[in-house]
Design an enzyme around this catalytic site. Structure first.
Site, PDB file in Angstrom:
ATOM      1  N   SER A  63       0.791  -1.239   0.000  1.00  8.78           N
ATOM      2  CA  SER A  63       0.000   0.000   0.000  1.00  8.78           C
ATOM      3  C   SER A  63       0.819   1.283   0.000  1.00  8.78           C
ATOM      4  CB  SER A  63      -0.972   0.023   1.182  1.00  8.78           C
ATOM      5  OG  SER A  63      -0.296   0.269   2.394  1.00  8.78           O
ATOM      6  N   LYS A  84       0.467   4.650   6.658  1.00  6.09           N
ATOM      7  CA  LYS A  84      -0.086   5.501   5.594  1.00  6.09           C
ATOM      8  C   LYS A  84       0.537   6.889   5.700  1.00  6.09           C
ATOM      9  CE  LYS A  84      -3.092   2.258   4.601  1.00  6.09           C
ATOM     10  NZ  LYS A  84      -2.723   1.302   3.614  1.00  6.09           N
TER      11      LYS A  84
END
Length: 170
Positions: free
Chosen positions: A36, A79
């Site tokens: 990700s 993230k």
């Protein structure tokens, strides 16, 4: 011999206590799991996470953070902070706008395929996205949503493994 053993035991206990304090409050090692955050971070890279920094200030836009997944706090996610409390965010035509300004994102390889309506980030939260936008479960999805500050574990500061990839993160 008894005094020497006692000194060793005290030294080892002190070292363990210091190591636990450092790991609990200052830094932690983290292994990237999944794609990700590509291209910035690769699967199985090892990071040093600064756990102390967010005790003295809030996360800033652009920082890569580790946080506990809101639906299952036993899992950690990594993230990038895209917007902070009070900012507006909108994703249209594959581009991200923060406070009505196009976000310059040199760290992504392709535009996002999802749209996101214009919203204001609530106080006490941040909006996060993976750098691999089309393969990332992040704030665009209800299971993650706005990330509360109290779920943030720290800031990814450095890649230390593999050695050839040693670098600090902006």
């Amino acid at each position: 011999m008894g005094e020497e053993v006692k000194d060793w035991v005290i030294s080892i206990a002190a070292a363990v206590a210091v190591a636990l304090l450092i790991r609990t409050f200052i830094v932690e090692l983290y292994v990237v799991d999944g794609p990700s955050m590509r291209p910035t971070l690769q699967h199985e890279e090892r990071l040093i996470v600064n756990k102390f920094i967010y005790h003295v200030r809030d996360p800033q836009k652009g920082e890569v953070i580790i946080f506990r997944y809101p639906r299952d706090p036993s899992r950690d996610f990594i993230k990038r902070v895209i917007a902070t409390a009070g900012d507006t965010i909108e994703i249209k035509d594959g581009r991200v706008f923060v406070n009505d300004q196009l976000l310059r994102e040199d760290y992504i390889l392709e535009k996002t395929r999802t749209e996101y309506p214009k919203v204001t980030i609530p106080v006490g939260t941040v909006f996060v996205m993976g750098d691999n936008r089309n393969n990332s479960e992040d704030s665009r999805f209800p299971d993650v949503g706005f990330v509360p500050l109290d779920l943030i574990k720290g800031k990814a500061s450095m890649i230390f493994w593999p050695i050839g990839e040693l670098k600090t993160l902006p």
